[in-house]
Motif scaffolding. Structure first.
Motif, PDB file in Angstrom:
ATOM      1  N   ILE A  10      10.996  18.949 -19.594  1.00 32.45           N
ATOM      2  CA  ILE A  10      11.292  17.511 -19.644  1.00 32.45           C
ATOM      3  C   ILE A  10      12.520  17.219 -18.769  1.00 32.45           C
ATOM      4  O   ILE A  10      12.506  16.359 -17.899  1.00 32.45           O
ATOM      5  CB  ILE A  10      11.599  17.074 -21.098  1.00 32.45           C
ATOM      6  N   THR A  11      13.604  17.970 -19.024  1.00 29.32           N
ATOM      7  CA  THR A  11      14.922  17.664 -18.449  1.00 29.32           C
ATOM      8  C   THR A  11      14.968  17.919 -16.938  1.00 29.32           C
ATOM      9  O   THR A  11      14.357  18.864 -16.443  1.00 29.32           O
ATOM     10  CB  THR A  11      15.984  18.527 -19.164  1.00 29.32           C
TER      11      THR A  11
ATOM     12  N   THR B 265      13.794  26.480 -21.101  1.00 33.63           N
ATOM     13  CA  THR B 265      13.770  27.737 -21.852  1.00 33.63           C
ATOM     14  C   THR B 265      12.433  28.446 -21.580  1.00 33.63           C
ATOM     15  O   THR B 265      11.393  27.792 -21.579  1.00 33.63           O
ATOM     16  CB  THR B 265      13.971  27.454 -23.352  1.00 33.63           C
TER      17      THR B 265
ATOM     18  N   ILE C 238       8.410  24.092 -22.351  1.00 35.32           N
ATOM     19  CA  ILE C 238       8.294  22.634 -22.281  1.00 35.32           C
ATOM     20  C   ILE C 238       9.297  22.135 -21.252  1.00 35.32           C
ATOM     21  O   ILE C 238      10.469  22.509 -21.286  1.00 35.32           O
ATOM     22  CB  ILE C 238       8.475  21.971 -23.659  1.00 35.32           C
TER      23      ILE C 238
ATOM     24  N   PHE D  80      17.168  23.474 -17.151  1.00 30.38           N
ATOM     25  CA  PHE D  80      17.429  23.865 -18.544  1.00 30.38           C
ATOM     26  C   PHE D  80      16.146  24.298 -19.251  1.00 30.38           C
ATOM     27  O   PHE D  80      16.025  24.128 -20.470  1.00 30.38           O
ATOM     28  CB  PHE D  80      18.055  22.715 -19.343  1.00 30.38           C
TER      29      PHE D  80
ATOM     30  N   THR E  35      20.352  15.199 -27.829  1.00 37.00           N
ATOM     31  CA  THR E  35      21.692  15.482 -28.381  1.00 37.00           C
ATOM     32  C   THR E  35      21.839  14.774 -29.737  1.00 37.00           C
ATOM     33  O   THR E  35      21.110  13.815 -30.027  1.00 37.00           O
ATOM     34  CB  THR E  35      22.806  14.975 -27.443  1.00 37.00           C
TER      35      THR E  35
ATOM     36  N   GLN F  89      24.000  12.794 -30.547  1.00 36.64           N
ATOM     37  CA  GLN F  89      24.350  11.377 -30.342  1.00 36.64           C
ATOM     38  C   GLN F  89      23.061  10.567 -30.171  1.00 36.64           C
ATOM     39  O   GLN F  89      22.872   9.526 -30.810  1.00 36.64           O
ATOM     40  CB  GLN F  89      25.240  11.217 -29.098  1.00 36.64           C
TER      41      GLN F  89
ATOM     42  N   SER G 299      19.340  12.886 -21.276  1.00 41.08           N
ATOM     43  CA  SER G 299      19.031  12.091 -22.465  1.00 41.08           C
ATOM     44  C   SER G 299      18.060  10.954 -22.152  1.00 41.08           C
ATOM     45  O   SER G 299      17.217  10.603 -22.974  1.00 41.08           O
ATOM     46  CB  SER G 299      20.320  11.491 -23.033  1.00 41.08           C
TER      47      SER G 299
HETATM   48  C1  LIG Z   1      20.406  26.086 -23.649  1.00 38.42           C
HETATM   49  C2  LIG Z   1      19.583  24.871 -23.380  1.00 38.42           C
HETATM   50  C3  LIG Z   1      18.197  24.922 -23.530  1.00 38.42           C
HETATM   51  C4  LIG Z   1      17.428  23.808 -23.212  1.00 38.42           C
HETATM   52  N1  LIG Z   1      16.042  23.907 -23.244  1.00 38.42           N
HETATM   53  C5  LIG Z   1      15.301  22.894 -22.719  1.00 38.42           C
HETATM   54  C6  LIG Z   1      13.890  23.043 -22.527  1.00 38.42           C
HETATM   55  O1  LIG Z   1      13.295  24.071 -22.869  1.00 38.42           O
HETATM   56  N2  LIG Z   1      13.208  22.025 -21.963  1.00 38.42           N
HETATM   57  C7  LIG Z   1      13.814  20.864 -21.566  1.00 38.42           C
HETATM   58  O2  LIG Z   1      13.139  19.997 -21.042  1.00 38.42           O
HETATM   59  N3  LIG Z   1      15.154  20.694 -21.739  1.00 38.42           N
HETATM   60  C8  LIG Z   1      15.901  21.678 -22.288  1.00 38.42           C
HETATM   61  N4  LIG Z   1      17.262  21.521 -22.448  1.00 38.42           N
HETATM   62  C9  LIG Z   1      17.894  20.281 -22.024  1.00 38.42           C
HETATM   63  C10 LIG Z   1      18.454  19.464 -23.182  1.00 38.42           C
HETATM   64  O3  LIG Z   1      17.406  18.863 -23.887  1.00 38.42           O
HETATM   65  C11 LIG Z   1      19.437  18.456 -22.555  1.00 38.42           C
HETATM   66  O4  LIG Z   1      20.572  19.211 -22.153  1.00 38.42           O
HETATM   67  C12 LIG Z   1      19.820  17.363 -23.512  1.00 38.42           C
HETATM   68  O5  LIG Z   1      18.726  16.521 -23.775  1.00 38.42           O
HETATM   69  C13 LIG Z   1      20.967  16.500 -22.964  1.00 38.42           C
HETATM   70  O6  LIG Z   1      20.778  16.150 -21.628  1.00 38.42           O
HETATM   71  P1  LIG Z   1      21.943  16.416 -20.570  1.00 38.42           P
HETATM   72  O7  LIG Z   1      22.375  17.824 -20.718  1.00 38.42           O
HETATM   73  O8  LIG Z   1      21.467  15.998 -19.250  1.00 38.42           O
HETATM   74  O9  LIG Z   1      23.135  15.508 -21.067  1.00 38.42           O
HETATM   75  P2  LIG Z   1      23.369  13.953 -20.719  1.00 38.42           P
HETATM   76  O10 LIG Z   1      22.153  13.173 -21.016  1.00 38.42           O
HETATM   77  O11 LIG Z   1      23.958  13.839 -19.356  1.00 38.42           O
HETATM   78  O12 LIG Z   1      24.454  13.558 -21.812  1.00 38.42           O
HETATM   79  C14 LIG Z   1      25.844  13.889 -21.683  1.00 38.42           C
HETATM   80  C15 LIG Z   1      26.585  13.371 -22.908  1.00 38.42           C
HETATM   81  O13 LIG Z   1      26.463  11.947 -22.993  1.00 38.42           O
HETATM   82  C16 LIG Z   1      25.954  11.582 -24.267  1.00 38.42           C
HETATM   83  N5  LIG Z   1      25.085  10.401 -24.109  1.00 38.42           N
HETATM   84  C17 LIG Z   1      24.109  10.196 -23.196  1.00 38.42           C
HETATM   85  N6  LIG Z   1      23.537   9.010 -23.391  1.00 38.42           N
HETATM   86  C18 LIG Z   1      24.130   8.454 -24.475  1.00 38.42           C
HETATM   87  C19 LIG Z   1      23.980   7.220 -25.193  1.00 38.42           C
HETATM   88  N7  LIG Z   1      23.074   6.306 -24.844  1.00 38.42           N
HETATM   89  N8  LIG Z   1      24.802   6.993 -26.264  1.00 38.42           N
HETATM   90  C20 LIG Z   1      25.739   7.909 -26.635  1.00 38.42           C
HETATM   91  N9  LIG Z   1      25.926   9.086 -26.000  1.00 38.42           N
HETATM   92  C21 LIG Z   1      25.132   9.350 -24.936  1.00 38.42           C
HETATM   93  C22 LIG Z   1      25.140  12.787 -24.741  1.00 38.42           C
HETATM   94  O14 LIG Z   1      25.017  12.799 -26.150  1.00 38.42           O
HETATM   95  C23 LIG Z   1      26.017  13.917 -24.219  1.00 38.42           C
HETATM   96  O15 LIG Z   1      27.041  14.163 -25.140  1.00 38.42           O
HETATM   97  C24 LIG Z   1      18.055  22.614 -22.802  1.00 38.42           C
HETATM   98  C25 LIG Z   1      19.451  22.554 -22.698  1.00 38.42           C
HETATM   99  C26 LIG Z   1      20.215  23.673 -22.945  1.00 38.42           C
HETATM  100  C27 LIG Z   1      21.706  23.584 -22.740  1.00 38.42           C
END
Ligand SMILES: Cc1cc2nc3c(=O)[nH]c(=O)nc-3n(C[C@H](O)[C@H](O)[C@H](O)COP(=O)(O)OP(=O)(O)OC[C@H]3O[C@@H](n4cnc5c(N)ncnc54)[C@H](O)[C@@H]3O)c2cc1C
Length: 407
Positions: free
Chosen positions: A142-143, A175, A140, A173, A383, A385, A149
């Motif tokens: 998305i990111t 998987t 899947i 990211f 996340t 949060q 987020s």
């Molecule tokens: C090992 C791994 C596997 C993954 N697998 C997949 C996958 O298969 N497919 C896919 O699409 N994605 C995947 N992801 C991505 C994952 O869904 C994202 O890492 C996650 O949604 C957070 O996005 P970000 O890392 O860009 O963090 P950011 O969105 O940049 O957030 C950084 C920090 O800010 C906080 N934050 C952001 N906005 C807010 C808010 N409005 N209020 C409070 N806090 C906030 C977050 O909670 C976090 O602590 C994977 C990630 C990892 C690490």
């Protein structure tokens, strides 16, 4: 020294502690079958996979052949015709040993679920069937590099044109990067409207011209799982690869996320069980001050706290699964299940390392691996949060309070 597979308490002991009052006889049999497979096929090689960090193709193929990948999909499309609840049982049992069997399967389910829910009969026949049979793997996507987020602001675009769409953008990211044969991709098809109406979902195959695996990531845990960056450059997508209607992407995504968060929660429950069981043996065998450490109050109470977290996490997870299976919206329940179980798994696995003392910190045992692998569930699938925002919005809606505007 306790051997690697002796770390896990036997089924009968496990079942004596975590009494199962909700599952049917068939579900108990499914649990036993999944546990037996994971203990026989995965446990003996878990350490090797962890050290080598290679995707375990053979293990994955065997688990597909045994029908586990088809658990939540209909029989007519090659699945086992079971439920989200059943999928949670399999996920929990695989995760109890480690991340490398349950994670590719779960990520594949996340890429497959939207095809089940929104696919045409032709799309289901072509894509769902090999995925449910475990012959192919899905992902899947998305990111993105600039969008985590805040999924609604995604930058990947699928520009409508003659006969289909032209896809451009980057996802990270992801998987199952490089091992998936089907990528479920969310992209913006109409920039003029808000993303809730301008996002669409597509089925992309890696053989398509313009598809590229740009990088594979390394993580603090998940050794052996493949995850990385995918790039689409002028990738021409035929119209029949659009999933659902144009503009329905956000709705499809929200529906999938309830399922994804519930399965992720089941994974955290499995991690907690694995870590807990390893502590039971250790607490009984490790002697200090002339007594087994199980007799010290902190160890005794910590084992009780662990059991409480496992019990509570299971109940939340299986409640969310039941709602999904009933076709009831479960955004609050799935969010709460993932928040609680993944936070609890972090606590339980950290305490497990502590109960093992210095040995807990050694990579000769799986305790430190559990702790490293537990962390990701607090981040992936939204996340914790963001999930507090999701749950909070629904709490307010149900009790008639106006939710604060999102940032
Ligand atoms: C090992 C791994 C596997 C993954 N697998 C997949 C996958 O298969 N497919 C896919 O699409 N994605 C995947 N992801 C991505 C994952 O869904 C994202 O890492 C996650 O949604 C957070 O996005 P970000 O890392 O860009 O963090 P950011 O969105 O940049 O957030 C950084 C920090 O800010 C906080 N934050 C952001 N906005 C807010 C808010 N409005 N209020 C409070 N806090 C906030 C977050 O909670 C976090 O602590 C994977 C990630 C990892 C690490």
């Amino acid at each position: 020294m306790v051997s690697y597979d002796e770390l896990f308490i036997r089924k009968e002991q496990n079942d004596k502690l975590f009494l199962d009052v909700f599952s049917t006889l068939e579900q108990q049999k499914l649990r036993a079958e999944a546990r037996e497979f994971a203990e026989k096929e995965y446990l003996p090689i878990a350490d090797k996979i962890e050290k080598e960090g290679k995707f375990p193709h053979d293990l994955i193929r065997k688990s597909g052949q045994r029908g586990f990948w088809g658990t939540p999909f209909p029989r007519e499309y090659g699945g086992r015709g079971l439920t989200t609840w059943d999928a949670c049982i399999v996920q929990e049992e695989f995760s109890r040993i480690g991340a490398v069997l349950c994670t590719p399967m779960a990520a594949s389910w996340f890429g497959t679920f939207p095809i089940l829910k929104a696919g045409t009969p032709e799309q289901k026949k072509k894509y769902l069937t090999p995925l449910a049979r475990g012959e192919k793997i899905a992902a899947i996507t998305i990111t993105e590099p600039n969008v985590g987020s805040d999924t609604a602001r995604m930058e990947t675009v699928a520009t409508p044109g003659e006969g289909g769409y032209v896809l451009n953008g980057k996802k990270r990211f992801i998987t199952n990067t490089g091992v998936a044969g089907v990528y479920l991709v969310f992209a913006i098809t109409d920039r003029k409207v808000d993303p809730y109406r301008g996002m669409s979902a597509f089925i992309v195959e890696p053989e398509m011209k313009g598809f590229e695996v740009e990088e594979l990531y390394k993580f603090m845990g998940w050794n052996g799982v493949q995850n990385g960056v995918i790039k689409f450059t002028n990738l021409r997508l035929p119209r029949e690869n659009l999933l659902g209607r144009e503009g329905e992407g956000f709705k499809i995504l929200m529906n999938e996320l309830d399922f994804e968060r519930t399965i992720a929660a089941a994974g955290s429950v499995g991690q907690m069980r694995g870590a807990f069981e390893a502590c039971v043996q250790r607490a009984e065998r490790r002697v200090q001050f002339g007594r087994p450490i199980k007799d010290f109050e902190w160890v005794h109470f910590t084992l009780a706290d662990m059991a409480a977290k496992i019990e509570a996490g299971s109940l939340l997870t299986y409640k969310a699964a039941r709602l999904i299976d009933q076709g009831t919206q479960a955004n609050m329940e799935s969010a709460i299940a993932k928040i609680f179980t993944s936070d609890a798994a972090m606590e339980v696995t950290t305490d497990a390392v502590q109960i093992w003392g210095g040995d807990g910190y050694r990579n000769a045992y799986p305790l430190e691996r559990y702790m490293r692998d537990a962390k990701i569930v607090q981040i992936g699938g939204g996340t914790n949060q963001i999930l507090r925002m999701v749950a909070g919005r629904e709490v307010y809606r149900r009790i008639g309070l106006k939710a604060p505007k999102p940032a």
